[in-house]
Scaffold this motif. Structure first.
Motif, PDB file in Angstrom:
ATOM      1  N   MET A  98      11.180   0.856   0.173  1.00  0.00           N
ATOM      2  CA  MET A  98      11.186   2.164  -0.503  1.00  0.00           C
ATOM      3  C   MET A  98       9.843   2.829  -0.253  1.00  0.00           C
ATOM      4  N   SER A  99       9.819   3.822   0.599  1.00  0.00           N
ATOM      5  CA  SER A  99       8.574   4.406   1.075  1.00  0.00           C
ATOM      6  C   SER A  99       7.765   5.080  -0.029  1.00  0.00           C
ATOM      7  N   ASN A 100       8.449   5.584  -1.052  1.00  0.00           N
ATOM      8  CA  ASN A 100       7.721   6.291  -2.105  1.00  0.00           C
ATOM      9  C   ASN A 100       7.629   5.466  -3.391  1.00  0.00           C
ATOM     10  N   LEU A 101       7.679   4.143  -3.254  1.00  0.00           N
ATOM     11  CA  LEU A 101       7.638   3.274  -4.429  1.00  0.00           C
ATOM     12  C   LEU A 101       6.365   3.494  -5.244  1.00  0.00           C
ATOM     13  N   ILE A 102       5.221   3.545  -4.564  1.00  0.00           N
ATOM     14  CA  ILE A 102       3.950   3.698  -5.291  1.00  0.00           C
ATOM     15  C   ILE A 102       3.933   5.010  -6.063  1.00  0.00           C
ATOM     16  N   GLU A 103       4.424   6.067  -5.417  1.00  0.00           N
ATOM     17  CA  GLU A 103       4.474   7.363  -6.100  1.00  0.00           C
ATOM     18  C   GLU A 103       5.378   7.301  -7.329  1.00  0.00           C
ATOM     19  N   LYS A 104       6.475   6.559  -7.223  1.00  0.00           N
ATOM     20  CA  LYS A 104       7.393   6.400  -8.349  1.00  0.00           C
ATOM     21  C   LYS A 104       6.716   5.637  -9.494  1.00  0.00           C
ATOM     22  N   ILE A 105       5.994   4.577  -9.132  1.00  0.00           N
ATOM     23  CA  ILE A 105       5.283   3.789 -10.143  1.00  0.00           C
ATOM     24  C   ILE A 105       4.270   4.677 -10.882  1.00  0.00           C
TER      25      ILE A 105
END
Length: 227
Positions: free
Chosen positions: A1-8
């Motif tokens: 999931m490429s935007n996992l950090i942004e989601k976190i």
């Protein structure tokens, strides 16, 4: 999931900023801030400032470091550190003006042979700071001794003198550490009754003041007070 950090980050900001709520009192940890206007707004729940995820992660690290450093200190048999009030089983807490001005200590400790006075109780605080700040306080501790905290961060110093006043103690010991508890430095601070009383007076005036205090600078964008 490429935007996992942004989601976190997004989930953290939404969850923590919405659940932090407002303090029911004016805190000793913030009374040293140079802008009474900011303190006035915050005390009246008018400060809707929110924190970025990076800042919230720093808060998390600070809380974890406090526990890590406390455990390290407690491992030294010659030192006693109490992080809870033995009478209540809760964190040490002191209140003034009907509870409108209050503060909670990280702990109280005794057995510091290198302290201002050996074998006397000290207020204990743990501060987790970034590498630049850690290096700065190291230099100040070397050059200024018991005045290091005052020269490093006046808000921290104001908090310390208020805590000593509230606890009836004459000495304060701060352990500074880096992220994750890496690196440690102990800083001693002596009581300053005059400043403590001045800050208590400041807190009471902010509590009672009905008119919004003036800004510390004309510009609303001035970093010390953007209210």
């Amino acid at each position: 999931m490429s935007n996992l950090i942004e989601k976190i980050d997004s989930v953290t900001e939404l969850d923590r900023n919405s659940n932090e709520g407002f303090r029911e009192h004016l805190g000793m940890s913030g009374i040293g801030h140079p802008c009474s206007r900011k303190i006035w707004f915050s005390f009246r729940w008018c400060d809707s400032s929110s924190f970025k995820a990076s800042t919230l992660y720093n808060f998390e690290d600070g809380n974890r470091c406090e526990k890590i450093i406390a455990d390290r200190i407690k491992s030294v048999k010659e030192v006693r550190l109490d992080t809870e009030d033995l009478k209540t089983g809760k964190q040490f807490n002191f209140k003034f003006f009907g509870g409108h001005f209050a503060g909670s200590l990280d702990g109280a400790m005794v057995g510091l042979e290198g302290g201002v006075f050996p074998k006397v109780w000290h207020v204990w605080e743990c501060k987790s700071v970034n590498e630049s700040s850690f290096n700065s306080i190291k230099v100040l501790a070397r050059d200024h001794g018991k005045n290091a905290l005052q020269n490093f961060n006046f808000t921290y110093y104001a908090q310390a003198v208020c805590y000593m006043k509230a606890a009836g103690l004459k000495n304060h010991y701060t352990v500074f550490c880096g992220a994750g508890g890496r690196g440690m430095l102990g800083v001693f601070t002596e009581e300053n009754t005059f400043l403590a009383n001045t800050l208590l007076d400041k807190a009471e005036k902010i509590k009672k003041k009905k008119k919004i205090p003036e800004r510390v600078a004309e510009s609303k964008s001035f970093y010390m007070c953007k209210m």
